[in-house]
Structure formats: C-alpha cells, structure tokens
Design an enzyme around this catalytic site. Structure first.
Site, mmCIF file in Angstrom:
data_model
loop_
_atom_site.group_PDB
_atom_site.id
_atom_site.type_symbol
_atom_site.label_atom_id
_atom_site.label_comp_id
_atom_site.label_asym_id
_atom_site.label_seq_id
_atom_site.Cartn_x
_atom_site.Cartn_y
_atom_site.Cartn_z
ATOM 1 N N ARG A 20 107.705 -24.777 10.630
ATOM 2 C CA ARG A 20 108.615 -23.811 11.527
ATOM 3 C C ARG A 20 108.161 -22.772 11.115
ATOM 4 N NH1 ARG A 20 114.478 -25.640 8.455
ATOM 5 N NH2 ARG A 20 114.099 -27.848 8.479
ATOM 6 N N LYS A 70 95.105 -29.291 4.616
ATOM 7 C CA LYS A 70 94.611 -27.769 3.957
ATOM 8 C C LYS A 70 93.451 -27.931 2.638
ATOM 9 C CE LYS A 70 99.586 -26.681 2.676
ATOM 10 N NZ LYS A 70 100.515 -26.420 1.819
ATOM 11 N N GLY A 135 100.743 -34.107 -6.281
ATOM 12 C CA GLY A 135 100.006 -34.322 -5.102
ATOM 13 C C GLY A 135 99.345 -32.435 -4.468
HETATM 14 P P1 NAP Z 1 101.259 -34.720 -1.210
HETATM 15 O O1 NAP Z 1 100.240 -34.399 -2.075
HETATM 16 O O2 NAP Z 1 101.319 -35.774 -0.550
HETATM 17 O O3 NAP Z 1 101.927 -35.346 -2.071
HETATM 18 C C1 NAP Z 1 103.453 -36.042 -2.288
HETATM 19 C C2 NAP Z 1 103.814 -36.423 -4.005
HETATM 20 O O4 NAP Z 1 104.883 -37.169 -3.899
HETATM 21 C C3 NAP Z 1 102.833 -37.715 -4.913
HETATM 22 O O5 NAP Z 1 102.669 -36.838 -6.551
HETATM 23 C C4 NAP Z 1 103.437 -38.472 -4.281
HETATM 24 O O6 NAP Z 1 102.897 -39.597 -5.486
HETATM 25 C C5 NAP Z 1 105.007 -38.333 -4.286
HETATM 26 N N1 NAP Z 1 105.455 -39.854 -3.431
HETATM 27 C C6 NAP Z 1 105.612 -39.881 -2.777
HETATM 28 N N2 NAP Z 1 106.226 -40.894 -2.246
HETATM 29 C C7 NAP Z 1 106.286 -41.357 -3.470
HETATM 30 C C8 NAP Z 1 107.083 -42.176 -3.861
HETATM 31 N N3 NAP Z 1 108.071 -43.512 -3.038
HETATM 32 N N4 NAP Z 1 108.206 -42.177 -5.334
HETATM 33 C C9 NAP Z 1 108.044 -41.267 -6.116
HETATM 34 N N5 NAP Z 1 106.463 -40.303 -5.908
HETATM 35 C C10 NAP Z 1 105.850 -40.297 -4.426
HETATM 36 O O7 NAP Z 1 102.036 -33.480 -0.825
HETATM 37 P P2 NAP Z 1 102.643 -32.259 -1.235
HETATM 38 O O8 NAP Z 1 101.486 -31.490 -0.500
HETATM 39 O O9 NAP Z 1 102.226 -32.039 -1.979
HETATM 40 O O10 NAP Z 1 104.519 -31.908 -0.585
HETATM 41 C C11 NAP Z 1 104.751 -33.209 -1.721
HETATM 42 C C12 NAP Z 1 106.118 -32.253 -1.351
HETATM 43 O O11 NAP Z 1 106.320 -31.016 -1.434
HETATM 44 C C13 NAP Z 1 106.435 -32.300 0.807
HETATM 45 O O12 NAP Z 1 108.241 -32.755 0.952
HETATM 46 C C14 NAP Z 1 106.228 -31.140 2.046
HETATM 47 O O13 NAP Z 1 106.902 -31.072 2.299
HETATM 48 C C15 NAP Z 1 106.777 -30.111 -0.028
HETATM 49 N N6 NAP Z 1 105.740 -28.937 0.677
HETATM 50 C C16 NAP Z 1 107.018 -27.747 0.795
HETATM 51 C C17 NAP Z 1 106.788 -26.007 0.924
HETATM 52 C C18 NAP Z 1 107.619 -25.503 0.413
HETATM 53 O O14 NAP Z 1 106.712 -24.299 1.419
HETATM 54 N N7 NAP Z 1 108.778 -25.680 0.290
HETATM 55 C C19 NAP Z 1 105.542 -26.675 0.887
HETATM 56 C C20 NAP Z 1 104.675 -27.932 0.625
HETATM 57 C C21 NAP Z 1 105.109 -28.959 0.330
HETATM 58 P P3 NAP Z 1 101.903 -40.310 -5.696
HETATM 59 O O15 NAP Z 1 100.413 -39.614 -6.441
HETATM 60 O O16 NAP Z 1 102.002 -41.296 -6.285
HETATM 61 O O17 NAP Z 1 101.988 -41.234 -4.602
#
Ligand code: NAP
Length: 277
Positions: A20, A70, A135
């Site tokens: 976005r 990133k 994450g």
């Molecule tokens: P990431 O590094 O891939 O981390 C994903 C996280 O979600 C890990 O803690 C993972 O746990 C957990 N997870 C995924 N599937 C799961 C499941 N089935 N059950 C339990 N835990 C699960 O991703 P990220 O970059 O941290 O992003 C995470 C979220 O934040 C995304 O939805 C992203 O769009 C959002 N985000 C939003 C913003 C914003 O500006 N609002 C900024 C950044 C990110 P495991 O370690 O066990 O796999």
C-alpha cells in the site's frame, strides 16, 4: 539549463503488488504539492543486490524495503543505524550523495507512533506488555518497547527457541512464556500485541484464549488486512482499547517521506482513507 532533478523513491519486495506504500506516497505527494515519484519494484532475491546498487545510478534517492528482503538489505548496505543493527533488519534505504547506502529501520518508530495515536493514554509505565510472535516484526516491536522504557515484556512464540533468541538479544526485561500457556500472559499485562501473521487474510485464525484480558488493556494487532481482526474484535468486546495495525504501516513511512521529499507528513483520517481505497 537547470540541474533540478525530480526525486524518485520506491519500495522493493517480492511480491510487491499488495504493497500500500505507493498509494500512501502518492497521497502525500499530492497533499503537500511535492514533485516526485514513488515506484513499486518487484525484485527477486537473486537480483536484490544488483538492483540496490543500480537504483542510485538511475536517480533514486532511496527506497523502502518489504518482505522478504528486510534482513538481506542490511547485509548489502554500507552503513546502518543502531536501531536497524539491533533489530537485524532494515525497511528504509537512503542513497547518499557520496555513493554509500545507509540502512534504517522505522518499523518500531511506526509501532509506537501508532500506539500513541490510537491510545493517547498509553505510556510505557502503565505495566507489562505481552507480545505474541517472535518474527522480524516482533524484533522491531520489542526494540522500540525497550527503547521507550517498558520494564517487563512477556513473549510467547509457537517456536519457543525463536523467543529465547530474542531474549538473548534484548535481555532480562523479557520473560519467555510457552505457546500453549500464552493466554496466561494476559492477566498481568497492560498492553497486548499480536506480531504473528495469525488472523491475516489467507492465514489461520489467532486462537489463543483471551479470557485473561483485563478491561482497559491496550490491545494492538500488527495485521491490518482485515483492518479489524478477530483478535481485536474479541478484545474490544472484553472492554479493551484496541488499535489496528494500519497506522503502524503509515507511521513507519513518515521518516522516509520527510527525508526524500522534504516535509514531515501527517498521518490523519485522509491518509488512512487514501490507502484503504
Ligand atoms: P515473520 O518474520 O514471518 O514471523 C511470523 C510470526 O508469526 C512468527 O512469530 C511465527 O511463529 C508466527 N506464526 C506464523 N504462523 C503461525 C501459526 N500457524 N501459529 C502460530 N504462530 C504462527 O513475519 P513478520 O515480518 O514478523 O510479520 C508478522 C506479521 O506482522 C505479518 O502479518 C505482517 O504483515 C505484519 N506486519 C505489519 C506491519 C505493519 O506496519 N502493520 C509491519 C510489519 C509486519 P513461528 O516462529 O513459530 O513460525
């Protein structure tokens, strides 16, 4: 003849069509009557370094970086801010006049700015924070919470070693809680944050029992698609103050826009509307 050049910035990701940020920057360029371009760039992992090295030669003055690049861009950059180094990832690259690439991470800044805007009464002193997920986004959130003065953070992640690794990086203010007991973090927490991708469109639902949530707790979700996740809906029904994740996306872009286009943009209702259409 004039040496005036039109500033060009962009966002790099794979995929990039869901981003976005182009809508957001277009809105701010128009609102502030600025001349400039902001371009979405679909870049594969294999081409990442080549693209980043060539962009300044094409007139780009910087770019934002989104998943999955990133972490990798931090290795490619010549210099990094302390916060990007601490988080281990960058979401903003500045192409300096001396040819050096400077990496920053504004996700934590965006997280705190959103929290303060959505829950003006929030302060680091109101009590412990419970964080779900370990994450990349969790690293930025935890770094910013510690930086602003939060004294106690409960952290739970499905894969416990990743939460333990965050504790090793960020220290004794973090207490790791097993994922199957993560609902227990809520009773003692004044702020609760979902940093997992659970609840996002196309992902499984966030299913941790929320009975421990206290009325008046500030609850925020980094997921912003949907805007009101089930986690936020349940928290609101329990009498919590809820803050959606869209504002974090908007606020994290503020420092980049200011640097590249020379004015600090506001994040207001019009900004939210612009990215939701
Ligand atoms: P990431 O590094 O891939 O981390 C994903 C996280 O979600 C890990 O803690 C993972 O746990 C957990 N997870 C995924 N599937 C799961 C499941 N089935 N059950 C339990 N835990 C699960 O991703 P990220 O970059 O941290 O992003 C995470 C979220 O934040 C995304 O939805 C992203 O769009 C959002 N985000 C939003 C913003 C914003 O500006 N609002 C900024 C950044 C990110 P495991 O370690 O066990 O796999």
């Amino acid at each position: 003849m004039t040496n005036f050049t039109i500033p060009i910035a962009g966002v790099i990701g794979n995929p990039i069509s869901q981003s976005r940020s182009p809508q957001l920057f277009r809105h701010w360029l128009k609102t502030y009557n600025k001349v400039g371009f902001y371009i979405p760039l679909h870049v594969t992992e294999a081409n990442l370094e080549n693209v980043i090295r060539v962009l300044p030669k094409m007139g780009f003055i910087g770019c934002n970086v989104t998943a999955p690049h990133k972490v990798d861009v931090l290795q490619i950059a010549d210099l990094a801010t302390d916060r990007a180094t601490l988080i281990g990832a960058a979401n903003t690259l500045i192409f300096r006049k001396d040819g050096k690439i400077h990496a920053d991470n504004t996700d934590g800044y965006g997280f705190i700015a959103n929290l303060k805007q959505g829950a003006p009464e929030w302060a680091p002193s109101i009590g412990p924070v419970a964080v779900f997920g370990a994450g990349g986004a969790a690293r930025a959130v935890i770094a910013s919470l510690i930086d602003i003065g939060v004294q106690k953070i409960y952290l739970s992640n499905r894969t416990r070693p990743k939460a333990e690794a965050l504790k090793s990086s960020f220290g004794t203010k973090i207490t790791v809680v097993d994922w199957v007991q993560s609902g227990n973090m809520l009773e003692d927490s004044a702020t609760v944050v979902n940093t997992t991708s659970l609840g996002m469109v196309g992902k499984p639902e966030f299913r941790v029992p929320l009975d421990g949530l206290q009325r008046g707790t500030v609850v925020t979700d980094l997921v912003y698609s949907p805007l009101k996740t089930r986690f936020l809906t349940e928290a609101e029904a329990a009498g919590c103050i809820v803050v959606d994740g869209l504002g974090m996306l908007l606020h994290q872009a503020v420092p980049g826009f200011e640097r590249w286009f020379g004015i600090r943009p506001d994040v207001d209702v019009d900004t939210r509307t612009a990215v939701l259409v």
